[in-house]
Design a protein around this motif. Structure first.
Motif, short mmCIF file in Angstrom:
data_model
loop_
_atom_site.label_atom_id
_atom_site.label_comp_id
_atom_site.label_asym_id
_atom_site.label_seq_id
_atom_site.Cartn_x
_atom_site.Cartn_y
_atom_site.Cartn_z
N LEU A 58 -3.27 3.36 3.41
CA LEU A 58 -2.16 4.25 3.74
C LEU A 58 -1.47 3.75 5.01
O LEU A 58 -2.13 3.52 6.03
CB LEU A 58 -2.63 5.69 3.94
CG LEU A 58 -1.54 6.69 4.35
CD1 LEU A 58 -0.54 6.88 3.22
CD2 LEU A 58 -2.14 8.02 4.76
N ALA A 59 -0.16 3.60 4.93
CA ALA A 59 0.63 3.22 6.10
C ALA A 59 1.49 4.41 6.50
O ALA A 59 2.30 4.90 5.71
CB ALA A 59 1.51 2.02 5.79
N VAL A 60 1.29 4.89 7.72
CA VAL A 60 2.15 5.95 8.25
C VAL A 60 3.32 5.27 8.95
O VAL A 60 3.14 4.37 9.77
CB VAL A 60 1.37 6.84 9.22
CG1 VAL A 60 2.29 7.92 9.80
CG2 VAL A 60 0.18 7.49 8.51
N VAL A 61 4.51 5.72 8.60
CA VAL A 61 5.74 5.13 9.14
C VAL A 61 6.54 6.24 9.83
O VAL A 61 6.87 7.25 9.20
CB VAL A 61 6.59 4.47 8.03
CG1 VAL A 61 7.85 3.86 8.62
CG2 VAL A 61 5.77 3.41 7.29
N TYR A 62 6.86 6.04 11.11
CA TYR A 62 7.65 7.02 11.86
C TYR A 62 9.10 6.55 11.85
O TYR A 62 9.41 5.43 12.30
CB TYR A 62 7.12 7.13 13.29
CG TYR A 62 5.65 7.52 13.33
CD1 TYR A 62 5.25 8.83 13.16
CD2 TYR A 62 4.67 6.55 13.52
CE1 TYR A 62 3.91 9.19 13.18
CE2 TYR A 62 3.33 6.89 13.55
CZ TYR A 62 2.95 8.21 13.37
OH TYR A 62 1.62 8.54 13.38
N ALA A 63 9.98 7.41 11.32
CA ALA A 63 11.36 7.01 11.11
C ALA A 63 12.29 8.15 11.50
O ALA A 63 11.89 9.32 11.57
CB ALA A 63 11.59 6.64 9.64
N PRO A 64 13.55 7.84 11.77
CA PRO A 64 14.53 8.91 12.00
C PRO A 64 14.63 9.82 10.77
O PRO A 64 14.43 9.37 9.64
CB PRO A 64 15.84 8.14 12.23
CG PRO A 64 15.42 6.77 12.63
CD PRO A 64 14.14 6.51 11.92
N VAL A 89 0.84 -1.19 0.00
CA VAL A 89 0.00 0.00 0.00
C VAL A 89 0.88 1.25 0.00
O VAL A 89 2.08 1.18 0.30
CB VAL A 89 -0.93 0.03 1.24
CG1 VAL A 89 -1.86 -1.18 1.26
CG2 VAL A 89 -0.13 0.09 2.52
N PRO A 90 0.31 2.40 -0.34
CA PRO A 90 1.06 3.65 -0.22
C PRO A 90 1.48 3.90 1.23
O PRO A 90 0.81 3.46 2.17
CB PRO A 90 0.06 4.71 -0.70
CG PRO A 90 -0.93 3.95 -1.52
CD PRO A 90 -1.02 2.60 -0.92
N ALA A 91 2.59 4.58 1.39
CA ALA A 91 3.10 4.88 2.72
C ALA A 91 3.39 6.37 2.84
O ALA A 91 3.64 7.05 1.85
CB ALA A 91 4.37 4.07 3.01
N ARG A 92 3.35 6.85 4.06
CA ARG A 92 3.75 8.23 4.34
C ARG A 92 4.81 8.16 5.43
O ARG A 92 4.49 7.85 6.59
CB ARG A 92 2.56 9.07 4.79
CG ARG A 92 2.88 10.55 5.01
CD ARG A 92 1.61 11.33 5.27
NE ARG A 92 0.71 11.25 4.13
CZ ARG A 92 -0.59 11.54 4.17
NH1 ARG A 92 -1.14 11.94 5.31
NH2 ARG A 92 -1.34 11.44 3.09
N VAL A 93 6.04 8.42 5.06
CA VAL A 93 7.15 8.34 6.00
C VAL A 93 7.30 9.68 6.69
O VAL A 93 7.48 10.72 6.04
CB VAL A 93 8.46 7.94 5.29
CG1 VAL A 93 9.60 7.84 6.29
CG2 VAL A 93 8.29 6.62 4.54
N PRO A 153 14.83 0.93 13.87
CA PRO A 153 14.67 2.39 13.91
C PRO A 153 13.27 2.90 13.60
O PRO A 153 13.02 4.10 13.72
CB PRO A 153 15.66 2.85 12.85
CG PRO A 153 15.66 1.73 11.84
CD PRO A 153 15.50 0.48 12.63
N VAL A 154 12.35 2.02 13.19
CA VAL A 154 11.07 2.46 12.65
C VAL A 154 9.92 2.03 13.57
O VAL A 154 9.99 0.99 14.21
CB VAL A 154 10.86 1.89 11.23
CG1 VAL A 154 9.42 1.99 10.77
CG2 VAL A 154 11.79 2.59 10.25
N VAL A 155 8.86 2.85 13.62
CA VAL A 155 7.61 2.51 14.29
C VAL A 155 6.49 2.58 13.27
O VAL A 155 6.38 3.57 12.52
CB VAL A 155 7.31 3.48 15.47
CG1 VAL A 155 5.92 3.22 16.04
CG2 VAL A 155 8.36 3.33 16.56
#
Length: 803
Positions: free
Chosen positions: A197-203, A111-115, A143-145
């Motif tokens: 949509l997948a929201v990805v929290y990253a450095p 799916v689309p992602a929003r980093v 490193p990712v949530v």
């Protein structure tokens, strides 16, 4: 003397304990539902406010235009010129559109992602803190949530590995949310967007690598200082952004206007209207049923009151016993209403927690609602006792003592029923009902009130399911397996990249298309829309016109949109939309004609054909491509082949839009289904209690039958026949009133709860079957519970007279 009365009250309570307990439970359901459902809005709003405070949610967000970036530190430094104390904290971020592959064996998830690239995802953030729902905080090896909503929707493990376009495989440490993405909002302000949509929290460094950028950012979030006005701060932030980056377009959004925040408060307000409707319906049904049942319990003591008057007792003293019985029922009902209400509200709160991952949930209890409902619960049984007591003490003792057919108030009707064909025992149930028309009418009304609640609740559940079914029928009626490919930037329809996309192995057909956000206006009414293109001769998919035509220059509006705007086929509307300006899209506005209406229940979809696109300044450009996979393409194979390809922002199946709406509807429908079970339980309680009271009322008649040698099954047959007639009449009343109430709820309250959805009353056959099962079958079968009491009846004692 006081001890004598107390013993008498206790004897009455023990002799009628079944009726007292069940009637009190009926009242408790109404009281508990009223207080439990009535306090949901305050609890949700308090929880949202507390969570935003705990997460230090931003008050202002500054975004750079698509494709624009600023050196890290430039945006934050621009705030240095603001008055001291205006800003409590600020943070720069990089938001990147990407794709994610979270597939598992036999279960493709692409799916689309929003980093969201943030400086310190592990904690210590002063703006928009990351709330870890499951798992742990990020660390160097993980490193990712992942967004909790996305992971829950697809059933992903708490920790694991996913692939991000432009980055490759990354390990995530847990599942969490930030204030801006507590709920994922799709087009048209519809929640449930986590399916697409997948929201990805990253450095920040990882997000910069995914975007192919250096040490740059494109977003700034700001938290206002104590006493600062967010709107004033937004103006200052906009000015500071323009000063720091002259010539770069920026957008400023207030924290209160963020989709997740706004929708949480909106849903709490709109959902409460529906909860109030059901709270009043259940309270009204319970109190009407209790009023009828208490009246019948007291009416059954009419003979004892007459005997007391014949022995010289004062009417006031005789009235005390049944009044105390009503008070006992009301007090017990009010007391039981508290745990019932707390249990009901906790059930619904649990459902809210399941789909709304807030870090803080309030513990508020609507004490005022419980007190008000309890006062009503105590008053109803006492008032219900007054009328039969007045009737009993207002006549001569011999009239009060007289029972059976000699006390009938409708001798004419009873006489006509004597001429019914068949054995006399067959006509007895109808004669019993006819000679006590007031009691029969009250019983029908009491049962009809509970069936009204059943029909109203089931009608709303069916209306919710109907919305999802209509959208699925419209969007998936042809090429349900098609994919919607969003490009990183609009390209000419003659671009070679489109040709290469169409030539990808596994692609059976490809059609360039348009998908941009806009807004429609007419006569002071406006709302956001998604402007989509179509080809009437498409081999993949094209909208159908339920009214008007797909041909000509103009747009197809949803039937719901046309109603809200007050327009029809041939009318014109104002459309705000992007317009092609050289190689980019700029803001524009056009007056367009409505050439037709389409049946999609989601009003945001506005379709424009090729000729209309040219007039809107959107011809020859394609920000989207629709693909139809070939029969040889396995599940997810084509999506995987396109994963990470340059120029592609996202690849989503058409079914994702259907799943997003279904997710939103299911979250709301789950709470309503709890009300369904409570309502069904209320109707069953009413049926059982009514039967128990009927046995008390007819006990001398049944004893007479048994004294003449008839077995208990004959008494059961009479009781079940009476219940059948009452059940049929009560169900008919409930169906008529319930349909009217359900129509009002669906067309008014549900329309407010889901303003972007077209709602209509649409009963399913299963709902009618449930209604008949509760209103007729359960009521008819309820006397089976009294068979044991009939068989154990002490006939001589029951027939003994004291006159």
């Amino acid at each position: 003397m006081r001890g004598l009365w107390l013993r008498w009250y206790w004897r009455d309570l023990r002799s009628h304990w079944t009726q007292v307990l069940t009637t009190a439970l009926i009242l408790a359901v109404g009281i508990g539902a009223f207080a439990g459902l009535g306090g949901m809005r305050q609890w949700r709003e308090d929880s949202t406010t507390a969570s935003l405070s705990a997460l230090r949610a931003h008050d202002v967000r500054l975004d750079l235009a698509d494709g624009s970036y600023a050196p890290r530190g430039a945006l934050a430094s621009a705030l240095g010129g603001l008055p001291r104390g205006t800003v409590a904290a600020a943070e720069e971020r990089l938001v990147v559109g990407s794709q994610i592959d979270a597939s598992r064996a036999g279960d493709p998830v692409l799916v689309p992602a929003r980093v969201i690239g943030i400086p310190s995802p592990a904690g210590g953030r002063t703006v928009d803190a990351l709330s870890i729902r499951e798992g742990g905080a990020p660390r160097p090896d993980r490193p990712v949530v992942l967004d909790w909503n996305f992971a829950r929707h697809y059933g992903l493990p708490v920790t694991g590995t996913v692939r991000l376009a432009g980055v490759g495989a990354v390990r995530y440490s847990g599942l969490g949310v930030t204030p801006q993405y507590v709920v994922i909002v799709g087009s048209g302000d519809i929640t449930g967007g986590e399916s697409a949509l997948a929201v990805v929290y990253a450095p920040l460094a990882l997000a910069q690598r995914a975007a192919g950028r250096g040490d740059e950012v494109n977003e700034l979030v700001v938290r206002a200082g104590p006493g600062s006005d967010p709107r004033t701060l937004a103006t200052e932030v906009r000015r500071a952004g323009r000063t720091a980056l002259p010539g770069v377009a920026t957008t400023v959004t207030l924290g209160a206007d963020e989709g997740a925040t706004r929708i949480q408060y909106r849903d709490a307000r709109n959902d409460q209207k529906t909860y109030w409707a059901f709270a009043f319906i259940l309270l009204a049904g319970a109190t009407l049923a209790a009023f009828n049942l208490v009246s019948r319990v007291v009416e059954a003591q009419r003979r004892e009151i007459g005997i007391g008057m014949a022995l010289g007792a004062e009417p006031g003293l005789l009235a005390r016993r049944p009044l105390v019985l009503g008070l006992q029922i009301g007090t017990l009902g009010a007391a039981l209403g508290v745990p019932v209400g707390l249990a009901l509200s906790e059930l619904i709160r649990g459902l809210v927690r399941d789909f709304l991952p807030l870090p803080v949930y309030a513990s508020s209890v609507p004490v005022g609602l419980y007190v008000g409902a309890a006062i009503l619960g105590v008053a109803i049984p006492v008032l219900a006792s007054v009328w039969p007591i007045h009737r009993a003490v207002g006549v001569d003792p011999v009239e009060a003592i007289r029972t059976g057919h000699r006390s009938a108030g409708s001798a004419g009707a009873v006489g006509r029923l004597r001429r019914l064909p068949g054995r006399p025992i067959a006509a007895l149930p109808l004669r019993n009902l006819a000679r006590t028309p007031r009691r029969t009418l009250m019983t029908v009304v009491g049962l009809g009130a509970t069936i009204t609640a059943v029909v109203a609740v089931l009608g709303m559940v069916d209306a919710i399911d109907d919305i999802a079914a209509r959208q699925e029928t419209d969007l998936l009626r042809s090429s349900p397996e098609r994919l919607e490919v969003a490009l990183s930037a609009p390209v000419p329809t003659t671009d070679r990249r489109l040709q290469a996309l169409a030539a990808t192995p596994g692609v059976a057909a490809a059609e360039p298309g348009l998908a941009v956000e806009g807004r429609v206006r007419h006569a002071g009414v406006s709302f956001p829309v998604a402007l989509l293109s179509y080809d009437a001769d498409s081999s993949i998919w094209a909208p159908v016109a339920s009214d008007g035509s797909r041909s000509g220059t103009g747009v197809l509006l949803a039937e719901k949109a046309a109603r809200d705007l007050g327009v029809g086929v041939g009318d014109t509307v104002q459309l705000e939309h992007p317009r092609r300006d050289g190689g980019r899209l700029a803001d524009g506005r056009s007056t367009v004609r409505v050439i037709g209406l389409h049946p999609n229940p989601v009003r945001v979809a506005v379709y424009a054909n090729g000729a209309t696109r040219e007039g809107l300044g959107l011809g020859g450009v394609a920000p989207r491509v629709t693909l139809r996979p070939g029969s040889q393409a396995a599940d997810g194979a084509l999506q995987r082949a396109l994963f990470g390809r340059p120029g592609i922002a996202s690849v989503a199946p058409a079914v994702a839009e259907v799943e997003a709406l279904r997710t939103t509807i299911d979250a709301f429908g789950a709470a309503i289904r709890i009300v369904v079970f409570i309502t069904l339980g209320l109707a069953t309680l009413v049926a059982f209690t009514s039967t128990s009271i009927s046995l008390e009322e007819r006990r001398r008649e049944y004893a007479t039958m048994f004294a003449f040698g008839l077995p208990a099954r004959y008494g059961l047959r009479v009781s079940m026949t009476e219940s059948l007639v009452i059940g049929v009449l009560g169900t008919l009343v409930g169906l008529a009133l319930g349909t009217a109430v359900a129509n009002w709820i669906v067309t008014s309250l549900l329309a407010d709860t889901f303003p972007d959805l077209s709602t209509r009353l649409a009963f399913q056959a299963s709902s009618l079957a449930i209604t008949l099962a509760v209103g007729v079958l359960a009521v008819t079968a309820a006397p089976l519970a009294t068979l044991r009491r009939m068989r154990r009846m002490d006939v001589p004692s029951t027939l003994r007279t004291m006159e």
